[in-house]
Scaffold this active site. Structure first.
Site, PDB file in Angstrom:
ATOM      1  N   ASP A  88       0.785  -1.238   0.000  1.00  0.00           N
ATOM      2  CA  ASP A  88       0.000   0.000   0.000  1.00  0.00           C
ATOM      3  C   ASP A  88       0.813   1.282   0.000  1.00  0.00           C
ATOM      4  O   ASP A  88       0.246   2.383  -0.039  1.00  0.00           O
ATOM      5  CB  ASP A  88      -0.997  -0.016   1.177  1.00  0.00           C
ATOM      6  N   HIS A 138       6.110  -8.194  -1.283  1.00  0.00           N
ATOM      7  CA  HIS A 138       4.988  -8.618  -2.128  1.00  0.00           C
ATOM      8  C   HIS A 138       4.626  -7.599  -3.198  1.00  0.00           C
ATOM      9  O   HIS A 138       3.528  -7.664  -3.751  1.00  0.00           O
ATOM     10  CB  HIS A 138       3.767  -8.935  -1.249  1.00  0.00           C
ATOM     11  N   CYS A 193       3.910  -5.427 -17.564  1.00  0.00           N
ATOM     12  CA  CYS A 193       3.438  -6.000 -18.829  1.00  0.00           C
ATOM     13  C   CYS A 193       3.579  -7.523 -18.767  1.00  0.00           C
ATOM     14  O   CYS A 193       4.655  -8.036 -18.433  1.00  0.00           O
ATOM     15  CB  CYS A 193       4.243  -5.427 -20.001  1.00  0.00           C
ATOM     16  N   CYS A 212       2.301  -2.329 -26.008  1.00  0.00           N
ATOM     17  CA  CYS A 212       2.621  -3.432 -26.943  1.00  0.00           C
ATOM     18  C   CYS A 212       1.377  -4.275 -27.255  1.00  0.00           C
ATOM     19  O   CYS A 212       1.434  -5.178 -28.079  1.00  0.00           O
ATOM     20  CB  CYS A 212       3.741  -4.313 -26.373  1.00  0.00           C
ATOM     21  N   GLY A 240       1.294  -6.728  13.103  1.00  0.00           N
ATOM     22  CA  GLY A 240       0.074  -6.774  12.298  1.00  0.00           C
ATOM     23  C   GLY A 240       0.087  -7.763  11.161  1.00  0.00           C
ATOM     24  O   GLY A 240      -0.436  -7.482  10.091  1.00  0.00           O
ATOM     25  N   SER A 253      -0.766 -11.985  10.213  1.00  0.00           N
ATOM     26  CA  SER A 253      -1.306 -13.260  10.697  1.00  0.00           C
ATOM     27  C   SER A 253      -0.235 -14.343  10.665  1.00  0.00           C
ATOM     28  O   SER A 253      -0.431 -15.420  11.213  1.00  0.00           O
ATOM     29  CB  SER A 253      -2.514 -13.683   9.850  1.00  0.00           C
ATOM     30  N   ALA A 261      -1.344  -1.621  16.533  1.00  0.00           N
ATOM     31  CA  ALA A 261      -0.038  -1.064  16.163  1.00  0.00           C
ATOM     32  C   ALA A 261       0.017   0.436  16.422  1.00  0.00           C
ATOM     33  O   ALA A 261       1.037   0.959  16.882  1.00  0.00           O
ATOM     34  CB  ALA A 261       0.230  -1.357  14.687  1.00  0.00           C
TER      35      ALA A 261
END
Ligand code: BJW
Length: 242
Positions: free
Chosen positions: A104, A119, A127, A150, A187, A189, A231
């Site tokens: 984010d 990630h 592309c 393209c 924060g 899991s 947090a």
């Protein structure tokens, strides 16, 4: 194990190398939904059903609609006190690395500098034919699914289930986790690998591992300390005690 900040804060005061592993929970108080648990669903889909190459191959429009929705939420969100406390922590320790599973950009927007994204990033696309990346897609998208100059489909430049993490980011994260004196795990899991293995890697290298989460997780029983709480409340309190 759970005990108060005053019993371990000296470990942080003496630490030369600190790492932090963050997950979606640190952005929850900025209004960004987490993946699992309450509010973890989009329409009737679970993240596990959409964050896959198979889902994209089956229905790229549906997957892009999910990312467009999330890009909209994040663009309207602001970093919170948890993100800001980590900016301050970075300024106060000799060597610091913030390893995030989040896509984010809120850590960077808060002002964190040493950020290792495991990630990918919501605001980059790639592309599917050429592999080139770009960060200039309009928000919201005007064309779904978006297409490269393209002619091939663009995809979000994020890591889906079954895909490899960026090699350099993962190598850096593993090395710095192992070398750290203290690691905070905030924060997450702690169910998605290989990120979920980093706290154990830190512990194997001798780090003192502190978890901050509103619930218990699979790693709660293996870390040195679990601080129950949000947090945005806990991290500023840790900085105040430092
Ligand atoms: C708060 C709070 C507040 C709330 N304050 N806390 C080893 C064992 C088993 C399986 C595997 C394994 N190795 C690999 C796998 C397969 C797979 C995997 O891990 N599966 C498991 C789920 C079983 N891993 C992969 O496929 C990875 N690739 C890989 O390993 O490649 C090699 C390979 C391939 C195939 C086979 C074997 C090896 C890739 C994983 C990619 C994950 N991608 C996503 C989507 C990213 C893009 C996007 O954003 O759309 O990453 S899935 C999603 O989960 C996202 C997140 O980064 C990630 C982790 O979620 P996170 O951040 O922990 O969020 P939540 O919602 O789960 O938790 C939030 C937490 O916050 C909760 O605990 C709350 O309590 C807490 N909380 N409010 C503090 N205010």
């Amino acid at each position: 194990m759970e005990f108060g900040i005053e019993t371990w804060i000296d470990r942080l005061r003496d630490a030369r190398r600190v790492t932090v592993l963050t997950g979606a929970g640190i952005s929850a108080e900025s209004g960004v939904p987490t993946f699992r648990g309450e509010g973890g669903l989009w329409r009737t889909y679970r993240a596990e059903e959409l964050a896959t190459p198979e889902a994209f191959a089956r229905d790229p429009g549906l997957v892009w609609e999910w990312y467009d929705y999330r890009r909209g939420i994040v663009a309207g969100a602001e970093p919170n006190a948890g993100h800001r406390a980590l900016v301050e922590l970075e300024a106060r320790v000799p060597s610091f690395l913030l390893i995030t599973q989040n896509v984010d950009n809120l850590h960077q927007r808060a002002g964190s500098r040493a950020v290792c994204e495991l990630h990918g990033n919501l605001f980059r696309s790639r592309c599917t034919a050429e592999g080139t990346t770009r960060d200039d897609l309009p928000n919201p998208l005007v064309e779904i699914p978006p297409v490269c100059t393209c002619g091939a489909l663009l995809r979000p430049d994020v890591v889906w289930f079954g895909e490899s993490l960026p090699v350099e980011a993962l190598t850096t994260a593993g090395r710095e986790a192992y070398r750290s004196d203290v690691m905070f795990v905030v924060g997450t899991s702690a169910v998605v690998y290989p990120a979920a293995a980093l706290p154990e890697r830190a512990a194997a290298g001798g780090a003192f591992v502190v978890e901050v989460n509103v619930t218990r997780t699979p790693i709660s029983s293996v870390v040195d300390v679990t601080i129950p709480g949000s947090a945005a409340a806990v991290l500023p309190a840790v900085l105040d005690a430092l």
